[in-house]
Scaffold this motif. Structure first.
Motif, mmCIF file in Angstrom:
data_model
loop_
_atom_site.group_PDB
_atom_site.id
_atom_site.type_symbol
_atom_site.label_atom_id
_atom_site.label_comp_id
_atom_site.label_asym_id
_atom_site.label_seq_id
_atom_site.Cartn_x
_atom_site.Cartn_y
_atom_site.Cartn_z
ATOM 1 N N GLN A 69 -4.114 -0.092 -4.938
ATOM 2 C CA GLN A 69 -4.648 -0.823 -3.426
ATOM 3 C C GLN A 69 -3.661 -0.150 -2.464
ATOM 4 O O GLN A 69 -4.308 -0.403 -1.287
ATOM 5 C CB GLN A 69 -3.538 -2.134 -3.849
ATOM 6 C CG GLN A 69 -4.144 -3.161 -4.775
ATOM 7 C CD GLN A 69 -3.586 -4.302 -4.978
ATOM 8 O OE1 GLN A 69 -2.670 -4.537 -5.825
ATOM 9 N NE2 GLN A 69 -4.155 -5.475 -4.178
ATOM 10 N N LEU A 70 -2.609 0.637 -2.661
ATOM 11 C CA LEU A 70 -2.082 1.371 -1.590
ATOM 12 C C LEU A 70 -3.225 2.483 -1.046
ATOM 13 O O LEU A 70 -3.288 2.612 0.274
ATOM 14 C CB LEU A 70 -0.931 2.346 -2.155
ATOM 15 C CG LEU A 70 0.318 1.551 -2.379
ATOM 16 C CD1 LEU A 70 1.254 2.529 -3.022
ATOM 17 C CD2 LEU A 70 1.028 0.725 -0.978
ATOM 18 N N VAL A 71 -3.934 3.060 -1.910
ATOM 19 C CA VAL A 71 -4.931 4.003 -1.549
ATOM 20 C C VAL A 71 -6.228 3.487 -0.779
ATOM 21 O O VAL A 71 -6.601 3.769 0.214
ATOM 22 C CB VAL A 71 -5.234 4.624 -2.750
ATOM 23 C CG1 VAL A 71 -6.444 5.789 -2.402
ATOM 24 C CG2 VAL A 71 -4.317 5.673 -3.204
ATOM 25 N N GLN A 72 -6.395 2.140 -1.239
ATOM 26 C CA GLN A 72 -7.691 1.381 -0.903
ATOM 27 C C GLN A 72 -7.224 1.005 0.648
ATOM 28 O O GLN A 72 -8.222 1.098 1.477
ATOM 29 C CB GLN A 72 -7.806 0.215 -1.628
ATOM 30 C CG GLN A 72 -9.134 -0.592 -1.103
ATOM 31 C CD GLN A 72 -9.284 -1.572 -2.224
ATOM 32 O OE1 GLN A 72 -8.645 -1.995 -2.879
ATOM 33 N NE2 GLN A 72 -10.497 -2.000 -2.284
ATOM 34 N N GLU A 73 -6.017 0.618 0.967
ATOM 35 C CA GLU A 73 -5.575 0.214 2.155
ATOM 36 C C GLU A 73 -5.110 1.019 3.083
ATOM 37 O O GLU A 73 -5.262 0.584 4.338
ATOM 38 C CB GLU A 73 -4.616 -1.170 1.949
ATOM 39 C CG GLU A 73 -4.998 -2.285 1.277
ATOM 40 C CD GLU A 73 -4.086 -3.407 1.273
ATOM 41 O OE1 GLU A 73 -3.156 -3.509 2.173
ATOM 42 O OE2 GLU A 73 -4.096 -4.288 0.370
ATOM 43 N N ARG A 74 -4.788 2.083 2.628
ATOM 44 C CA ARG A 74 -4.164 3.057 3.739
ATOM 45 C C ARG A 74 -4.706 4.287 3.163
ATOM 46 O O ARG A 74 -4.193 5.268 2.569
ATOM 47 C CB ARG A 74 -2.780 3.106 3.648
ATOM 48 C CG ARG A 74 -2.186 2.170 4.559
ATOM 49 C CD ARG A 74 -2.172 2.254 5.985
ATOM 50 N NE ARG A 74 -1.304 1.548 6.680
ATOM 51 C CZ ARG A 74 -0.053 1.686 6.996
ATOM 52 N NH1 ARG A 74 0.538 2.743 6.714
ATOM 53 N NH2 ARG A 74 0.617 0.783 7.406
ATOM 54 N N ALA A 75 -5.992 4.744 3.422
ATOM 55 C CA ALA A 75 -6.684 5.953 2.859
ATOM 56 C C ALA A 75 -5.838 7.115 3.542
ATOM 57 O O ALA A 75 -5.503 7.062 4.869
ATOM 58 C CB ALA A 75 -8.361 6.027 3.261
ATOM 59 N N GLY A 76 -5.421 8.069 2.942
ATOM 60 C CA GLY A 76 -4.956 9.347 3.462
ATOM 61 C C GLY A 76 -3.285 9.076 3.744
ATOM 62 O O GLY A 76 -2.821 10.043 4.101
ATOM 63 N N LEU A 77 -2.714 8.008 3.099
ATOM 64 C CA LEU A 77 -1.235 7.760 3.176
ATOM 65 C C LEU A 77 -0.698 8.778 2.135
ATOM 66 O O LEU A 77 -1.255 8.710 1.044
ATOM 67 C CB LEU A 77 -1.080 6.177 2.692
ATOM 68 C CG LEU A 77 0.329 5.917 2.782
ATOM 69 C CD1 LEU A 77 1.137 6.068 3.882
ATOM 70 C CD2 LEU A 77 0.724 4.730 2.064
#
Length: 90
Positions: A69-77
C-alpha cells in the motif's frame, strides 16, 4: 533553515522504534513514529513524509500488505524494510 527530511517509522516494538528514531534524529531527520500499519497509512496520507522504514513484523496486519500500500500510494517513496528475524519467507 532548510526543511528536514521526514521519515515514517513503522514498528510495533516500542524499544526498537525508539532506538531507530533516535538514530535517525541524530542524523538530522524528522521522524513520524507509528506502531501500527493502519496508522502508518493515515500518517502517509496526511503529512509530508519523504521516506519510510517498516519493520516486517507488524502484529495487527500483514507488513507486506502495508508495504504494498505504501508503494501503491506513493510511487517512488524510498522504503527500507527491516527485520530482527534471522530468516523469513517473503
Amino acid at each position: 533553515m532548510p526543511e528536514r527530511t521526514t521519515v515514517l517509522l513503522i514498528d510495533e516494538h516500542a524499544e526498537s522504534r525508539r532506538s531507530l528514531a533516535e538514530i535517525l534524529r541524530a542524523h538530522g531527520y524528522a521522524v513520524a513514529e507509528v506502531a501500527e500499519g493502519k496508522r502508518a497509512l493515515t500518517v502517509l496520507r496526511s503529512s509530508r513524509v519523504q521516506a519510510a522504514v517498516i519493520a516486517l513484523e507488524l502484529g495487527e496486519v500483514d507488513a507486506m500488505s502495508v508495504l504494498r500500500q505504501l508503494v501503491q500510494e506513493r510511487a517512488g517513496l524510498p522504503i527500507v524494510a527491516v527485520t530482527a528475524v534471522a530468516s523469513m519467507e517473503l
